[in-house]
Design an enzyme around this catalytic site. Structure first.
Site, PDB file in Angstrom:
ATOM      1  N   SER A  53       0.811  -1.223   0.000  1.00  0.00           N
ATOM      2  CA  SER A  53       0.000   0.000   0.000  1.00  0.00           C
ATOM      3  C   SER A  53       0.839   1.266   0.000  1.00  0.00           C
ATOM      4  O   SER A  53       0.398   2.311  -0.483  1.00  0.00           O
ATOM      5  CB  SER A  53      -0.944   0.000   1.206  1.00  0.00           C
ATOM      6  OG  SER A  53      -0.213  -0.168   2.412  1.00  0.00           O
ATOM      7  N   GLY A  77      -2.104  -4.213   1.040  1.00  0.00           N
ATOM      8  CA  GLY A  77      -2.241  -5.431   1.822  1.00  0.00           C
ATOM      9  C   GLY A  77      -1.340  -6.563   1.373  1.00  0.00           C
ATOM     10  O   GLY A  77      -1.351  -7.642   1.986  1.00  0.00           O
ATOM     11  N   ASN A  98       3.729  -5.909   5.565  1.00  0.00           N
ATOM     12  CA  ASN A  98       2.529  -6.645   5.969  1.00  0.00           C
ATOM     13  C   ASN A  98       2.873  -7.987   6.613  1.00  0.00           C
ATOM     14  O   ASN A  98       2.136  -8.460   7.485  1.00  0.00           O
ATOM     15  CB  ASN A  98       1.592  -6.819   4.774  1.00  0.00           C
ATOM     16  CG  ASN A  98       0.927  -5.509   4.391  1.00  0.00           C
ATOM     17  OD1 ASN A  98       0.347  -4.836   5.234  1.00  0.00           O
ATOM     18  ND2 ASN A  98       1.036  -5.128   3.134  1.00  0.00           N
ATOM     19  N   ASP A 115      -3.849   6.913  10.437  1.00  0.00           N
ATOM     20  CA  ASP A 115      -3.667   5.550  10.923  1.00  0.00           C
ATOM     21  C   ASP A 115      -2.274   5.323  11.519  1.00  0.00           C
ATOM     22  O   ASP A 115      -2.013   4.278  12.122  1.00  0.00           O
ATOM     23  CB  ASP A 115      -3.926   4.528   9.812  1.00  0.00           C
ATOM     24  CG  ASP A 115      -3.011   4.684   8.593  1.00  0.00           C
ATOM     25  OD1 ASP A 115      -2.003   5.408   8.684  1.00  0.00           O
ATOM     26  OD2 ASP A 115      -3.308   4.060   7.554  1.00  0.00           O
ATOM     27  N   HIS A 145       0.567   4.711   7.227  1.00  0.00           N
ATOM     28  CA  HIS A 145       0.816   5.115   5.843  1.00  0.00           C
ATOM     29  C   HIS A 145       1.307   6.558   5.779  1.00  0.00           C
ATOM     30  O   HIS A 145       0.716   7.436   6.404  1.00  0.00           O
ATOM     31  CB  HIS A 145      -0.460   4.959   5.008  1.00  0.00           C
ATOM     32  CG  HIS A 145      -0.904   3.552   4.891  1.00  0.00           C
ATOM     33  ND1 HIS A 145      -1.840   2.990   5.748  1.00  0.00           N
ATOM     34  CD2 HIS A 145      -0.530   2.559   4.033  1.00  0.00           C
ATOM     35  CE1 HIS A 145      -2.036   1.718   5.411  1.00  0.00           C
ATOM     36  NE2 HIS A 145      -1.251   1.441   4.376  1.00  0.00           N
TER      37      HIS A 145
END
Length: 212
Positions: free
Chosen positions: A38, A75, A103, A184, A187
């Protein structure tokens, strides 16, 4: 005896004809493909603000112009990257930046499996004569000292074993800095993506220059 007029015209025209010969071929623009997750896909950002687009701009500023393609899937794990590397990284790619593993870390996957997947990706790219720059991810000590140590050791060990370039930490200078990340906390925002690109660009430029 006077020289025929048409002969004189031909002699005068010859330098002009020679000067107007075929132009030298322009060098092909090199292609960099970023195989990632991502962060590469630019989650939460406009495409122009994501780090691959900013990396292309930084390379131009460094005098190492290249077309940078974003091959990021949100993801994606290293297993996902291994499954799609053959079609996500096109054959005209000169350098692949492999930016996967975050991830795997978030999911607490076995570092041995992560290493095997990344090793498979590198070997597939090298078999296709595509150079590789491996971008690492630092595991925070909070995940457990032993796990962090094993995870962080993956990237330098793979770079040495496969003879590829290493960029130690893709998120250096950005991770855990709230002003450089989205809400979040994971990112990067546009400013964070710009820092990633600016720091990564010299390593990419060196890898492109070293390509035989």
């Amino acid at each position: 005896m006077a020289e025929p007029r048409h002969t004189r015209r031909a002699l005068f025209a010859w330098p002009l004809i020679a000067a107007a010969g075929p132009a030298p071929a322009q060098p092909r623009t090199k292609v960099v493909t970023v195989l990632g997750d991502s962060i590469t896909a630019g989650y939460g950002l406009a495409r122009a603000a994501a780090f691959p687009a900013q990396l292309q701009a930084q390379l131009a500023r460094l005098g190492a112009p290249a077309a940078v393609r974003a091959a990021g899937v949100s993801g994606d794990t290293t297993a996902g990257g291994l499954a799609r590397v053959d079609f996500s990284v096109r054959k005209d790619t000169d350098l692949a930046v492999v930016a996967l593993g975050a991830n795997d870390l978030l999911q607490g996957q076995d570092p041995r499996r992560t290493r095997a997947n990344l090793d498979g990706i590198i070997k597939k790219l090298k078999a296709r004569r595509i150079d590789v720059l491996l971008a690492g991810i630092d595991a925070p000590v909070e995940v457990g000292g032993g796990y962090a140590r094993d995870f962080n050791a993956i990237f330098p060990a793979l770079a040495r074993a496969n003879g590829v370039a290493l960029y130690p930490n893709l998120l250096a200078g950005v991770a855990r800095t709230p002003s450089l990340n989205q809400a979040d906390g994971i990112h990067p925002n546009a400013r964070g993506a710009a820092i990633i690109a600016a720091r990564l660009a010299p390593a990419v430029a060196r890898a492109l220059a070293a390509r035989r």
